[in-house]
Design a protein around this motif. Structure first.
Motif, mmCIF file in Angstrom:
data_model
loop_
_atom_site.group_PDB
_atom_site.id
_atom_site.type_symbol
_atom_site.label_atom_id
_atom_site.label_comp_id
_atom_site.label_asym_id
_atom_site.label_seq_id
_atom_site.Cartn_x
_atom_site.Cartn_y
_atom_site.Cartn_z
ATOM 1 N N LEU A 81 0.792 -1.232 0.000
ATOM 2 C CA LEU A 81 0.000 0.000 0.000
ATOM 3 C C LEU A 81 0.827 1.287 0.000
ATOM 4 C CD1 LEU A 81 -2.745 -0.915 2.640
ATOM 5 C CD2 LEU A 81 -3.016 -0.867 0.167
ATOM 6 N N GLN A 82 2.102 1.204 0.358
ATOM 7 C CA GLN A 82 2.857 2.427 0.601
ATOM 8 C C GLN A 82 3.044 3.287 -0.638
ATOM 9 O OE1 GLN A 82 6.930 1.755 1.767
ATOM 10 N NE2 GLN A 82 7.145 -0.059 0.477
ATOM 11 N N ASN A 83 3.052 2.695 -1.812
ATOM 12 C CA ASN A 83 3.266 3.462 -3.047
ATOM 13 C C ASN A 83 1.971 3.751 -3.793
ATOM 14 O OD1 ASN A 83 6.091 3.526 -2.682
ATOM 15 N ND2 ASN A 83 6.281 1.476 -3.563
ATOM 16 N N ARG A 84 0.844 3.452 -3.177
ATOM 17 C CA ARG A 84 -0.452 3.712 -3.806
ATOM 18 C C ARG A 84 -1.115 4.917 -3.146
ATOM 19 N NH1 ARG A 84 -3.304 -2.274 -3.833
ATOM 20 N NH2 ARG A 84 -1.619 -3.422 -4.897
ATOM 21 N N PRO A 85 -1.999 5.603 -3.880
ATOM 22 C CA PRO A 85 -2.787 6.667 -3.233
ATOM 23 C C PRO A 85 -3.676 6.050 -2.151
ATOM 24 C CG PRO A 85 -2.909 6.841 -5.624
ATOM 25 C CD PRO A 85 -2.262 5.523 -5.329
ATOM 26 N N ALA A 86 -3.515 6.486 -0.932
ATOM 27 C CA ALA A 86 -4.227 5.884 0.200
ATOM 28 C C ALA A 86 -5.321 6.814 0.695
ATOM 29 C CB ALA A 86 -3.258 5.567 1.334
ATOM 30 N N THR A 87 -6.492 6.260 0.899
ATOM 31 C CA THR A 87 -7.613 7.001 1.474
ATOM 32 C C THR A 87 -8.321 6.099 2.474
ATOM 33 O OG1 THR A 87 -9.107 6.300 -0.294
ATOM 34 C CG2 THR A 87 -7.989 8.413 -0.591
ATOM 35 N N GLY A 88 -9.099 6.712 3.346
ATOM 36 C CA GLY A 88 -9.879 5.937 4.290
ATOM 37 C C GLY A 88 -9.006 5.173 5.268
ATOM 38 N N LEU A 89 -9.366 3.916 5.525
ATOM 39 C CA LEU A 89 -8.636 3.094 6.479
ATOM 40 C C LEU A 89 -7.212 2.825 6.034
ATOM 41 C CD1 LEU A 89 -11.355 0.468 7.512
ATOM 42 C CD2 LEU A 89 -10.702 2.568 8.689
ATOM 43 N N SER A 90 -7.013 2.676 4.741
ATOM 44 C CA SER A 90 -5.650 2.430 4.261
ATOM 45 C C SER A 90 -4.748 3.627 4.531
ATOM 46 C CB SER A 90 -5.665 2.094 2.768
ATOM 47 O OG SER A 90 -6.203 3.158 2.014
ATOM 48 N N ALA A 91 -5.290 4.845 4.460
ATOM 49 C CA ALA A 91 -4.496 6.033 4.772
ATOM 50 C C ALA A 91 -4.100 6.051 6.243
ATOM 51 C CB ALA A 91 -5.279 7.299 4.422
ATOM 52 N N VAL A 92 -5.021 5.664 7.113
ATOM 53 C CA VAL A 92 -4.723 5.593 8.543
ATOM 54 C C VAL A 92 -3.648 4.548 8.806
ATOM 55 C CG1 VAL A 92 -5.706 5.028 10.807
ATOM 56 C CG2 VAL A 92 -7.029 6.396 9.185
ATOM 57 N N PHE A 93 -3.794 3.392 8.168
ATOM 58 C CA PHE A 93 -2.822 2.310 8.352
ATOM 59 C C PHE A 93 -1.442 2.710 7.849
ATOM 60 C CE2 PHE A 93 -0.624 -1.249 6.300
ATOM 61 C CZ PHE A 93 -0.416 -2.088 7.388
ATOM 62 N N VAL A 94 -1.356 3.266 6.652
ATOM 63 C CA VAL A 94 -0.069 3.632 6.066
ATOM 64 C C VAL A 94 0.617 4.712 6.901
ATOM 65 C CG1 VAL A 94 1.034 4.724 4.070
ATOM 66 C CG2 VAL A 94 -0.661 2.915 3.734
#
Length: 239
Positions: A81-94
């Motif tokens: 996930l680190q190199n992808r645009p992150a939103t929502g829960l993935s943004a919190v996790f990253v």
């Protein structure tokens, strides 16, 4: 009475269709109507955009939680996930994992206050996500609150013009008054047409934002607890 006198005595027939009411209205009233119609279109654009956004966000959260609780390691999930645009829960996790790795992958391992730093990172990320979800909703609130008053302003101008016409013609019959009043009230109707959906949608979308925010905060608390346990284990091993 000859036909000419009958024709002169007959009241004038006014076209009261919506288009005619708009076209015959005073210039100021026309501006009010056009502005309210534009505001209505704008509000519906925001409503559709936010409805689709919240639907996509919910689906993305469902997919992320399914992967997160599937047993996959946090490192593998972070790398994916680190190199992808992150939103929502993935943004919190990253965001939390990035702070975690900064603390443990340096020459000096500063993990004494890592839990507090991760909590702050989580709070800031959630705030940014909520601001992204909440953006443009104030447009709906503004249209919903100001629309009826703007329409009423057009109505007042229209009625003032009607009374001015009555005074100029010295004719107070309903046939003379009705068209002008109908044009004026049409502005109020358009104001309500713009405001009512905006108010309903604003309340509904704000409720959706609250639910998504609660979901973000719940995941942040769970993830913070997971990382806190790992921090305690590493501190214990280091000691």
């Amino acid at each position: 009475m000859n036909p000419v006198d009958v024709a002169q005595a007959a009241p004038a027939v006014h076209d009261l269709s919506l288009f005619s009411l708009f076209w015959q209205a005073h210039f100021t009233v026309k501006l009010v109507m056009v502005g309210l119609l534009g505001a209505s279109i704008w509000s519906w654009a925001v409503i559709v955009d936010k409805t689709l956004l919240y639907s996509r966000t919910k689906r993305a959260m469902d997919r992320f939680e399914e992967v997160f609780w599937s047993g996959q390691s946090l490192e593998e999930l972070y790398r994916s996930l680190q190199n992808r645009p992150a939103t929502g829960l993935s943004a919190v996790f990253v965001a939390a994992m990035r702070e975690w790795k900064r603390s443990f992958e340096g020459s000096s391992r500063t993990f004494q206050s890592l839990g507090q730093r991760i909590d702050k990172v989580l709070d800031v990320t959630i705030q940014r996500e909520v601001e992204r979800l909440d953006s443009k909703l104030m447009i709906l609130a503004s249209i919903g609150s100001a629309g009826p008053y703007i329409g009423l302003f057009g109505t007042v101008i229209g009625i003032m013009n009607s009374f001015t016409s009555i005074a100029a013609s010295s004719n107070t019959s309903l046939a003379v008054v009705a068209p002008g009043i109908a044009e004026a009230l049409f502005a109020t109707a358009i104001g309500l047409f713009a405001a009512i959906p905006a108010v309903i949608a604003y309340n509904k979308l704000q409720s959706e934002v609250g639910k998504l925010q609660s979901r973000l905060e719940g995941f942040a608390d769970e993830f913070s607890a997971i990382l806190s346990r790992q921090i305690d284990e590493r501190i214990a091993h280091a000691a």
